[in-house]
Design a protein around this motif. Structure first.
Motif, PDB file in Angstrom:
ATOM      1  N   ASP A 169      -5.740   4.223  -2.695  1.00  0.00           N
ATOM      2  CA  ASP A 169      -4.579   5.120  -2.619  1.00  0.00           C
ATOM      3  C   ASP A 169      -4.600   5.982  -1.356  1.00  0.00           C
ATOM      4  O   ASP A 169      -3.545   6.455  -0.904  1.00  0.00           O
ATOM      5  CB  ASP A 169      -4.529   6.019  -3.860  1.00  0.00           C
ATOM      6  CG  ASP A 169      -4.296   5.214  -5.129  1.00  0.00           C
ATOM      7  OD1 ASP A 169      -3.774   4.071  -4.996  1.00  0.00           O
ATOM      8  OD2 ASP A 169      -4.642   5.675  -6.222  1.00  0.00           O
ATOM      9  N   THR A 170      -5.776   6.171  -0.798  1.00  0.00           N
ATOM     10  CA  THR A 170      -5.870   7.010   0.408  1.00  0.00           C
ATOM     11  C   THR A 170      -5.700   6.190   1.685  1.00  0.00           C
ATOM     12  O   THR A 170      -5.705   6.747   2.775  1.00  0.00           O
ATOM     13  CB  THR A 170      -7.222   7.727   0.444  1.00  0.00           C
ATOM     14  OG1 THR A 170      -8.270   6.754   0.506  1.00  0.00           O
ATOM     15  CG2 THR A 170      -7.400   8.604  -0.803  1.00  0.00           C
ATOM     16  N   GLY A 171      -5.550   4.866   1.529  1.00  0.00           N
ATOM     17  CA  GLY A 171      -5.368   4.017   2.701  1.00  0.00           C
ATOM     18  C   GLY A 171      -6.666   3.472   3.269  1.00  0.00           C
ATOM     19  O   GLY A 171      -6.640   2.788   4.310  1.00  0.00           O
ATOM     20  N   VAL A 172      -7.783   3.732   2.601  1.00  0.00           N
ATOM     21  CA  VAL A 172      -9.071   3.233   3.078  1.00  0.00           C
ATOM     22  C   VAL A 172      -9.235   1.782   2.624  1.00  0.00           C
ATOM     23  O   VAL A 172      -8.971   1.455   1.461  1.00  0.00           O
ATOM     24  CB  VAL A 172     -10.233   4.095   2.542  1.00  0.00           C
ATOM     25  CG1 VAL A 172     -11.579   3.513   2.992  1.00  0.00           C
ATOM     26  CG2 VAL A 172     -10.080   5.531   3.040  1.00  0.00           C
ATOM     27  N   VAL A 173      -9.672   0.931   3.526  1.00  0.00           N
ATOM     28  CA  VAL A 173      -9.869  -0.487   3.204  1.00  0.00           C
ATOM     29  C   VAL A 173     -11.070  -0.628   2.280  1.00  0.00           C
ATOM     30  O   VAL A 173     -12.176  -0.156   2.595  1.00  0.00           O
ATOM     31  CB  VAL A 173     -10.069  -1.316   4.482  1.00  0.00           C
ATOM     32  CG1 VAL A 173     -10.360  -2.772   4.125  1.00  0.00           C
ATOM     33  CG2 VAL A 173      -8.847  -1.226   5.376  1.00  0.00           C
TER      34      VAL A 173
END
Length: 376
Positions: A169-173
């Motif tokens: 959800d935070t955009g971290v892969v």
């Protein structure tokens, strides 16, 4: 199908109802009738909830079995897919790979797992691979590109790669997913076609140069031939002029010869023959008569061909008609003449008619052989 969390909620409800029933039993002394009614209602409600719970448990078991079967089917599809599938952790290490992927990299799966995928990418293509990873992680879009790989056998492999980044959800892969399709055969064909195209271009250039040289040579030959043609035309003109002059000269010589022959014949007939006739009319001895006959035949042998040629030429007989006339004079039959000339007898008859017409013997009962002999 109820979610798995409902089982815990139902258990709490049953415990609550059980506690209520125990409380009501303790309070039975206060109001027996009222307590009995409430206990019966609670027990009934408890049975209903228990039945619902059992139904939900059965449904949950079926759902779990279906989910297990679907997961097994997914595993089979993933494992035996014709394309190569890989999962990479956030550090770029291979966390999962199917059978096609292991075969593509020509190594054991245990050796591939937890290994950086970049080591299988050809050095000249690693920057493009890392840029695609970064862009997929930054944008969330699937990246598609061609890559050159080097497997465990040090063989060069061309693949069409699709890279997807799964982010939280935070955009971290949290994971990379890669699909690889082997296009080595396609690259070989393209290379072969490119080489064939270059070879064809070289051949075309070489052939064009050869044609240019041949064209220049042809132009030079054409120029030489034009000069030779002009020289030949000038020579032909000279030959024609010389031929005309020669024809005039020959005509003059022919006329002179004819005049000379005619003069010889006339002199023989006018100057010699009368004296011979006078000698023949006189009284000659046997030897003298024989000698006179010999002189006459000799003179005839000299003058007859000339006389016959004058007569025939004056009648304008063709060469074939002249030949036929000579055969007739010699006493040959029409068939013999036809056999000698290798023509049909009808042709000889046709020549006979023409000879009679040109000699003025048409419609006259005169023997052609005798007339020809009389011309000597």
């Amino acid at each position: 199908m109820p979610p798995p969390g409902n089982k815990s909620d139902q258990s709490k409800t049953i415990d609550r109802l059980r506690r209520q029933a125990e409380k009501l039993i303790r309070q039975r002394s206060e109001s027996d009738l009222e307590a009995s009614t409430d206990i019966i209602a609670l027990i009934h409600e408890l049975k209903i909830h228990q039945a619902e719970l059992e139904i939900q448990n059965e449904e949950l078991k079926r759902a779990q079995l279906e989910l297990t079967d679907l997961y097994r089917q997914f595993e089979d599809l993933y494992e035996f897919a014709p394309c190569s599938y890989l999962n990479l952790n956030p550090k770029g290490l291979v966390s999962r790979i199917n059978l096609a992927g292991a075969m593509l990299l020509s190594d054991l799966r245990e050796k591939i797992l937890n290994t950086g995928f970049s080591q299988f990418v050809a050095p000249d293509w690693r920057d493009a691979y890392l840029d695609a990873l970064k862009k997929a992680g930054r944008t969330g879009e699937t990246q598609r590109l061609e890559l050159q790989l080097s497997n465990a056998n040090a063989s060069i492999i061309w693949v069409w790669a699709e890279i997807q980044a799964h982010r939280d959800d935070t955009g971290v892969v949290i994971q990379w997913r890669m699909t690889l399709v082997d296009i080595s055969d396609k690259k070989k064909i393209e290379k072969t076609l490119a080489n064939a195209g270059r070879d064809l271009e070289i051949q075309i250039e070489r052939r064009t140069a050869e044609l240019s040289r041949a064209n220049r040579q042809l132009q030079r030959e054409i120029g030489s031939r034009e000069l030779a043609q002009k020289a030949l035309e000038a020579h032909m003109i000279g030959l024609k002029e010389a031929n005309i002059a020669l024809k005039v000269l020959l005509k003059e010589r022919e006329d002179e010869r004819h005049a000379l022959e005619e003069k010889v014949v006339c002199n023989i007939n006018e100057l010699t023959r009368p004296h011979l006739e006078k000698l023949a009319a006189g009284h000659l001895s046997q030897p003298q008569s024989a000698l006179l006959d010999t002189i006459k035949r000799s003179i005839d042998d000299i003058a007859s061909p000339l006389s016959r040629r004058f007569i025939i030429e004056s009648c304008h007989l063709t060469p074939s008609e002249t030949r036929v006339a000579n055969f007739i004079r010699q006493g040959k039959t029409t068939k013999e003449i036809a056999d000698s000339m290798r023509v049909a007898t009808s042709t000889i008859d046709f020549h006979r008619l023409n000879i009679r017409r040109k000699l003025g013997l048409t419609n006259q009962r005169i023997n052609l052989q005798s007339h020809l002999k009389s011309l000597l």
